[in-house]
Design a protein around this motif. Sequence first.
Motif, PDB file in Angstrom:
ATOM      1  N   LEU A   1       0.825  -1.213   0.000  1.00 49.79           N
ATOM      2  CA  LEU A   1       0.000   0.000   0.000  1.00 49.79           C
ATOM      3  C   LEU A   1       0.860   1.264   0.000  1.00 49.79           C
ATOM      4  O   LEU A   1       0.527   2.260  -0.650  1.00 49.79           O
ATOM      5  CB  LEU A   1      -0.895  -0.025   1.246  1.00 49.79           C
TER       6      LEU A   1
ATOM      7  N   ASP B   1       2.445   2.459  -3.548  1.00 51.95           N
ATOM      8  CA  ASP B   1       1.579   2.662  -4.706  1.00 51.95           C
ATOM      9  C   ASP B   1       0.954   4.059  -4.663  1.00 51.95           C
ATOM     10  O   ASP B   1       0.001   4.300  -3.934  1.00 51.95           O
ATOM     11  CB  ASP B   1       0.472   1.592  -4.710  1.00 51.95           C
TER      12      ASP B   1
ATOM     13  N   ASP C   1      -0.993   5.435  -6.539  1.00 53.95           N
ATOM     14  CA  ASP C   1      -2.413   5.415  -6.879  1.00 53.95           C
ATOM     15  C   ASP C   1      -3.280   5.242  -5.631  1.00 53.95           C
ATOM     16  O   ASP C   1      -4.467   5.538  -5.657  1.00 53.95           O
ATOM     17  CB  ASP C   1      -2.704   4.236  -7.822  1.00 53.95           C
ATOM     18  N   ARG C   2      -2.686   4.726  -4.558  1.00 48.58           N
ATOM     19  CA  ARG C   2      -3.466   4.391  -3.364  1.00 48.58           C
ATOM     20  C   ARG C   2      -3.139   5.314  -2.199  1.00 48.58           C
ATOM     21  O   ARG C   2      -3.261   4.931  -1.026  1.00 48.58           O
ATOM     22  CB  ARG C   2      -3.210   2.925  -2.979  1.00 48.58           C
TER      23      ARG C   2
ATOM     24  N   GLN D   1      -4.689   7.901  -1.072  1.00 49.20           N
ATOM     25  CA  GLN D   1      -5.851   8.192  -0.221  1.00 49.20           C
ATOM     26  C   GLN D   1      -6.120   7.005   0.722  1.00 49.20           C
ATOM     27  O   GLN D   1      -6.396   7.183   1.908  1.00 49.20           O
ATOM     28  CB  GLN D   1      -7.064   8.450  -1.101  1.00 49.20           C
ATOM     29  N   GLU D   2      -5.997   5.826   0.151  1.00 45.32           N
ATOM     30  CA  GLU D   2      -6.217   4.618   0.938  1.00 45.32           C
ATOM     31  C   GLU D   2      -5.185   4.516   2.068  1.00 45.32           C
ATOM     32  O   GLU D   2      -5.507   4.139   3.204  1.00 45.32           O
ATOM     33  CB  GLU D   2      -6.074   3.412   0.004  1.00 45.32           C
TER      34      GLU D   2
END
Lengths: 593, 202
Positions: free
Chosen positions: A329, A332, A334-335, A337-338
């Motif tokens: 996590l 990345d 792209d993640r 926010q996660e």
Amino acid sequence: MVDPATRFATLVVGAANRLAVTAARAVVDAPGAIYNPLFVHGGAGRGKTHLLQAVCEAVVAAHPGLAVEYLAMEEFLDDLRAASQTGRSDAIKGRFQRIQLLCLDDAQLLAGQADAQSEVLRIINSMQASGRQVVMAADRPPQEIPELDARLLNRLSGGLVAEIGPPDAESREEILHRIAQARGFQFAPGVTEELARSAMSNVRELQGALNRLFAQQGAQGHPLTPQDVWPVLGEARIPARPDEFTTFLEDVTSSVAASVEAWRTHLAERIAVWSGLGYRTAILEQALALDEPPNVDELDTAFRVVTERLATLEREAIRLDPSYAGQPLFRDPDRLQEAEQCVAMAAARLAPPAGPESKWRLQDFPRTAANRPALASAQLLVLHPARVGHLMLVIGPPRSGKTHLVHGIGNALKVAAADSVVACIPAEALAREVVAAVEDGSIDRWHARYRAVQALLVEDVQKLDGRERVQQELATLADALRRDGRPVVLSCDREVAALGALSPRLRAVLESGARVFTAPASAAEAAGRFTPVPEGDEAAAPNIDAIPESEAAAWSAGPETEGAGRGERWWLDREKLVLRWPDLGECLLEDIA
Amino acid sequence: MPLVNYAARELTCKIVYYGPGRSGKTTNLHYIYDRVPTERRGAMVSLATHNERTLFFDFLPLDLGRISGFNTRIQLYTVPGQAYYRSTRKLVLQGADGVVFVADSQRPQQDENLESLRDMHEVLAEQGVDARALPLVLQYNKQDLPGDLILSPGELDDVLNFRQVPRFTADALHGVGVFETLRKVSQLVLQRLSAPAAAGIP
């Protein structure tokens, strides 16, 4: 079969092949992560096979154990045909299942081979789906391969298509120099340079010409001069001496290669760098596929900002819970926010455990005759909290002041060490936390949360009767804290022996602790005389609020104080205190047993 | 800036040969035309007077074929050198990606050279082009003439090359320095594509 001589180190990199080589290096760093599939194309003798085999060699070196296969398309087609004729098509299907990197050369041979195209498409789909890498080479771009299935064309174009152009004069010179060096050829100055000035764009052709020059040199017995080059090679083999326009065109070609698509090379290099650092680079790869050049530096800067934030989040997450280390996590962008949400949730989940209630102060603990030894032990614990193996078991009936003593110890520890985290929790609440953590799979985080405390105080452990998992967790936690020199205080309304279903491990922990006892105040004490006038031996007792340093030091020196000539110490009541602290090794043996 | 159509994978550059009348601009283009394979060149458009003076402009399109996946074209123009064709020069210079200034090395032509160079800067300024940012190459033509008739490259440098741009001595009639000049200006033009501004950086 991979030729060990075809390595990246032996590949001459110039403007014509820089993008392809950069992309190939990125594939080596992280097979399957980027440019999947990677499709390189260029005319014969431009180094496509060399590049594919270099990828195989480098991947094997960088990722030992990874299954790698280099396969010429002709061989693949033969195998496919043979499998089809013998009715063993499944063998082909199964052959590539374990391959992590597949390099397929001469992909142009797929032209018009519908069955082979279907099989290649199936292999690519399967490998992509499981994160395995495919690299292909052909003498032309995918869209120029005749009769290529649209789905396969789409798949091949979906990764990165990189062209290998003809080597420029500078690259040709370097190639010839390396070939001569590798073969031990010696030439007079200017000979290889003269050959490099030819318009040959095929490395094999250059190699053949060099071989012939060397053979001629050996036959005539004296070194060739630059003027000898073309007469030796023969009129028929002389490539037309580059005229002014050809030379001009070569220069323009180099300039275009270095300038027009320079952003692609630059971006590919940045992708390789980030990928090498373990980050997923899907965002940058999407930009690589754009028709028009994006602002590469701006993209790279934005990417770096995100990775820096991810690194901060990862550090924070690991601080909260070490099990977050290495989580994909945090690699990345792209993640992002996660990742933010994950850390926020972890922080909430891993908030320090509840501490002691401030209303219970140790100095307010009723100093009845019965409580005095317990209070003294509590004082010593507060004075020397770092004593390894320290566990105190407070035993007393309901309303005997256990809660006051336990919370009082907690508050005193907090005062003694500012900013220290002291967990003080009823056994029932602890059980609820453990059950919830086990159920939602966050028991590791629960461990991390409690292992961060400086002291653990648990009330009413008798309420864990029959709670096997909770008992196990408490015993493990208590052991871990004691090993680190952090005190554990447990309270119980009865002796350990009187407790019901108790796990052997927790029983061993409890029995290894120093037991202190609390008792309800007598009527007279309840009337306010909490500090009775000392009588007899007690009259000589020291003020428990001011324990001499020497006593404290002796106490902290080790568990065994009995028999050391200190039996006169009034609070060492043999009926109330366990003076012999069991050896930890014995406890361990008992646990194992 | 060269025109790059990434969607159609086309690259087009415009190079203008500038300079005083009779300095050899059209001769440069003729020499190039003669040496470019037929399939690589378009028809050379030349509008000249009866005594071979350029009336409007010369135009020579070169199709260099597919380079790095781009169909690359270079368009070569000359301007009419005579002073009274200023508006034509202005028109031709519009959108130029690079300029070759062809100077006449003959001593009496020094003022003409200077006047033409000044004119070029004025025209560029009128078009809002920063001459310092435009790729420029100087060509000192007619260096094959007897030494007492011409200025040496050093002397021409003192007068014309105050920006210290690349310069070549030439004998355009016989091709000396012609392709060297073209190669350099093309290189400068193409290099601009990889400059930060070309990558979309403001």
